[in-house]
Scaffold this motif. Structure first.
Motif, PDB file in Angstrom:
ATOM      1  N   PHE A   1     -65.041 -32.175 -28.934  1.00  0.00           N
ATOM      2  CA  PHE A   1     -64.299 -33.322 -28.394  1.00  0.00           C
ATOM      3  C   PHE A   1     -62.971 -32.873 -27.799  1.00  0.00           C
ATOM      4  O   PHE A   1     -62.545 -33.359 -26.752  1.00  0.00           O
ATOM      5  CB  PHE A   1     -64.057 -34.355 -29.503  1.00  0.00           C
ATOM      6  CG  PHE A   1     -65.318 -34.818 -30.172  1.00  0.00           C
ATOM      7  CD1 PHE A   1     -66.192 -35.671 -29.521  1.00  0.00           C
ATOM      8  CD2 PHE A   1     -65.655 -34.388 -31.445  1.00  0.00           C
ATOM      9  CE1 PHE A   1     -67.362 -36.088 -30.132  1.00  0.00           C
ATOM     10  CE2 PHE A   1     -66.820 -34.805 -32.060  1.00  0.00           C
ATOM     11  CZ  PHE A   1     -67.679 -35.659 -31.406  1.00  0.00           C
TER      12      PHE A   1
ATOM     13  N   LYS B   1     -58.807 -37.630 -37.054  1.00  0.00           N
ATOM     14  CA  LYS B   1     -59.826 -36.912 -36.282  1.00  0.00           C
ATOM     15  C   LYS B   1     -59.188 -36.292 -35.044  1.00  0.00           C
ATOM     16  O   LYS B   1     -58.287 -36.880 -34.442  1.00  0.00           O
ATOM     17  CB  LYS B   1     -60.938 -37.862 -35.853  1.00  0.00           C
ATOM     18  CG  LYS B   1     -61.812 -38.307 -37.019  1.00  0.00           C
ATOM     19  CD  LYS B   1     -62.933 -39.198 -36.530  1.00  0.00           C
ATOM     20  CE  LYS B   1     -63.707 -39.804 -37.662  1.00  0.00           C
ATOM     21  NZ  LYS B   1     -64.609 -38.888 -38.344  1.00  0.00           N
ATOM     22  N   MET B   2     -59.669 -35.102 -34.676  1.00  0.00           N
ATOM     23  CA  MET B   2     -59.192 -34.487 -33.451  1.00  0.00           C
ATOM     24  C   MET B   2     -60.186 -34.731 -32.319  1.00  0.00           C
ATOM     25  O   MET B   2     -61.389 -34.782 -32.589  1.00  0.00           O
ATOM     26  CB  MET B   2     -58.937 -32.985 -33.652  1.00  0.00           C
ATOM     27  CG  MET B   2     -60.179 -32.174 -34.031  1.00  0.00           C
ATOM     28  SD  MET B   2     -59.877 -30.421 -34.122  1.00  0.00           S
ATOM     29  CE  MET B   2     -59.343 -30.232 -35.824  1.00  0.00           C
TER      30      MET B   2
ATOM     31  N   ASP C   1     -59.395 -40.251 -29.858  1.00  0.00           N
ATOM     32  CA  ASP C   1     -60.782 -40.340 -29.401  1.00  0.00           C
ATOM     33  C   ASP C   1     -60.871 -39.747 -27.992  1.00  0.00           C
ATOM     34  O   ASP C   1     -60.200 -40.197 -27.056  1.00  0.00           O
ATOM     35  CB  ASP C   1     -61.329 -41.775 -29.391  1.00  0.00           C
ATOM     36  CG  ASP C   1     -62.833 -41.753 -29.143  1.00  0.00           C
ATOM     37  OD1 ASP C   1     -63.597 -41.822 -30.114  1.00  0.00           O
ATOM     38  OD2 ASP C   1     -63.230 -41.607 -27.981  1.00  0.00           O
ATOM     39  N   SER C   2     -61.750 -38.736 -27.878  1.00  0.00           N
ATOM     40  CA  SER C   2     -61.848 -38.002 -26.607  1.00  0.00           C
ATOM     41  C   SER C   2     -62.165 -38.921 -25.429  1.00  0.00           C
ATOM     42  O   SER C   2     -61.636 -38.736 -24.328  1.00  0.00           O
ATOM     43  CB  SER C   2     -62.903 -36.901 -26.722  1.00  0.00           C
ATOM     44  OG  SER C   2     -64.173 -37.447 -27.038  1.00  0.00           O
TER      45      SER C   2
HETATM   46  N1  LIG Z   1     -65.378 -39.908 -31.424  1.00  0.00           N
HETATM   47  C1  LIG Z   1     -64.334 -38.944 -31.674  1.00  0.00           C
HETATM   48  C2  LIG Z   1     -64.859 -37.923 -32.652  1.00  0.00           C
HETATM   49  C3  LIG Z   1     -63.770 -36.954 -33.119  1.00  0.00           C
HETATM   50  C4  LIG Z   1     -64.234 -36.113 -34.299  1.00  0.00           C
HETATM   51  O1  LIG Z   1     -65.138 -36.504 -35.069  1.00  0.00           O
HETATM   52  N2  LIG Z   1     -63.616 -34.941 -34.459  1.00  0.00           N
HETATM   53  C5  LIG Z   1     -63.942 -34.096 -35.571  1.00  0.00           C
HETATM   54  C6  LIG Z   1     -63.839 -32.619 -35.195  1.00  0.00           C
HETATM   55  S1  LIG Z   1     -65.179 -32.109 -34.167  1.00  0.00           S
HETATM   56  C7  LIG Z   1     -62.917 -34.305 -36.679  1.00  0.00           C
HETATM   57  O2  LIG Z   1     -61.737 -34.343 -36.427  1.00  0.00           O
HETATM   58  N3  LIG Z   1     -63.405 -34.470 -37.910  1.00  0.00           N
HETATM   59  C8  LIG Z   1     -62.550 -34.588 -39.040  1.00  0.00           C
HETATM   60  C9  LIG Z   1     -62.843 -35.789 -39.855  1.00  0.00           C
HETATM   61  O3  LIG Z   1     -63.808 -36.509 -39.552  1.00  0.00           O
HETATM   62  O4  LIG Z   1     -62.082 -36.017 -40.786  1.00  0.00           O
HETATM   63  C10 LIG Z   1     -63.887 -38.330 -30.345  1.00  0.00           C
HETATM   64  O5  LIG Z   1     -64.624 -38.470 -29.349  1.00  0.00           O
HETATM   65  O6  LIG Z   1     -62.777 -37.783 -30.274  1.00  0.00           O
END
Ligand SMILES: N[C@@H](CCC(=O)N[C@@H](CS)C(=O)NCC(=O)O)C(=O)O
Length: 215
Positions: A11, A48-49, A61-62
């Motif tokens: 993302f 989330k990143m 959110d990307s």
């Molecule tokens: N829908 C979000 C998904 C972001 C996401 O799930 N990122 C993951 C890393 S690939 C994350 O930060 N996960 C950590 C967590 O869920 O706590 C986007 O498009 O940015």
């Protein structure tokens, strides 16, 4: 503009490549999983990143971030305006972010993130099932829909290509190769998109980082 995260995340990589294709300079503030830094949490309330900041505007959110980038700098256009092309672009973005990630994420998390960065054993059974059972039909789908032009929508680079190609860099890091007999078109497509200057330097840095952190 600041992007919080690591380009190892598909993302985050998507946002960085999108910004590069737009000619928008962004500063990356490295962020690991579980980061509770208030500046990051203000941008990404659920941690989330990627998170993102442009002055006093912050969002996560990307897909939300690329929509913002596309609105503040409309050219070159990467999210088509024609109704059907726009809908198809959003579909491919969604396919990559949910369907493909749901599968690839199991492999990347259990084989790289958990053992190397979280100090816990990954579940190889889950990763292997994702690779052997869940991934092939997702790849078959792309093999069927990639046009001759080598671009998913409007025969030119759009968000669709950036979003779909990004998670394939994670498969590359996992040494999961595309079968040239079963997926020849997809293989050529992914190689071409990931070789673009918007992607290649990030992937090279990730590879160097992963080599350093390998046991
Ligand atoms: N829908 C979000 C998904 C972001 C996401 O799930 N990122 C993951 C890393 S690939 C994350 O930060 N996960 C950590 C967590 O869920 O706590 C986007 O498009 O940015």
């Amino acid at each position: 503009m600041i992007v919080y995260g690591s380009s190892l995340s598909p993302f985050v990589r998507k946002v960085l490549a999108f910004a590069a294709e737009k000619g928008i300079e962004v500063e990356v503030k490295p962020t690991g999983l579980g980061n509770k830094d208030p500046e990051f949490i203000e941008a990404s309330p659920f941690g989330k990143m990627p998170g993102f900041r442009d002055g006093d505007f912050a969002i996560s959110d990307s897909s939300a971030i690329v929509a913002y980038l596309d609105a503040v700098k409309p050219e070159p256009n990467l999210i088509p305006t024609e109704a059907k092309a726009r809908a198809r672009t959003i579909w491919f973005d969604e396919y990559a972010d949910t369907i493909l990630f749901a599968c690839g994420g199991k492999m990347f998390f259990n084989r790289i993130v958990a053992p190397r960065f979280l100090g816990q054993a990954g579940d190889e059974e889950v990763a292997a099932k994702a690779e052997c059972d869940e991934l092939p039909p997702l790849l078959d789908y792309l093999e069927r829909v990639i046009p001759e032009s080598g671009f998913l929508v409007e025969d030119r680079l759009t968000l669709a290509d950036i979003a779909v190609a990004s998670p394939f860099a994670n498969l590359l890091h996992l040494n999961v190769a595309l079968d040239p007999k079963r997926h020849p078109r997809l293989k050529a497509y992914v190689e071409a998109i990931l070789a673009r200057p918007s992607f290649a330097p990030w992937i090279a840095r990730e590879t160097a980082f992963l080599e350093k952190t390998a046991a």
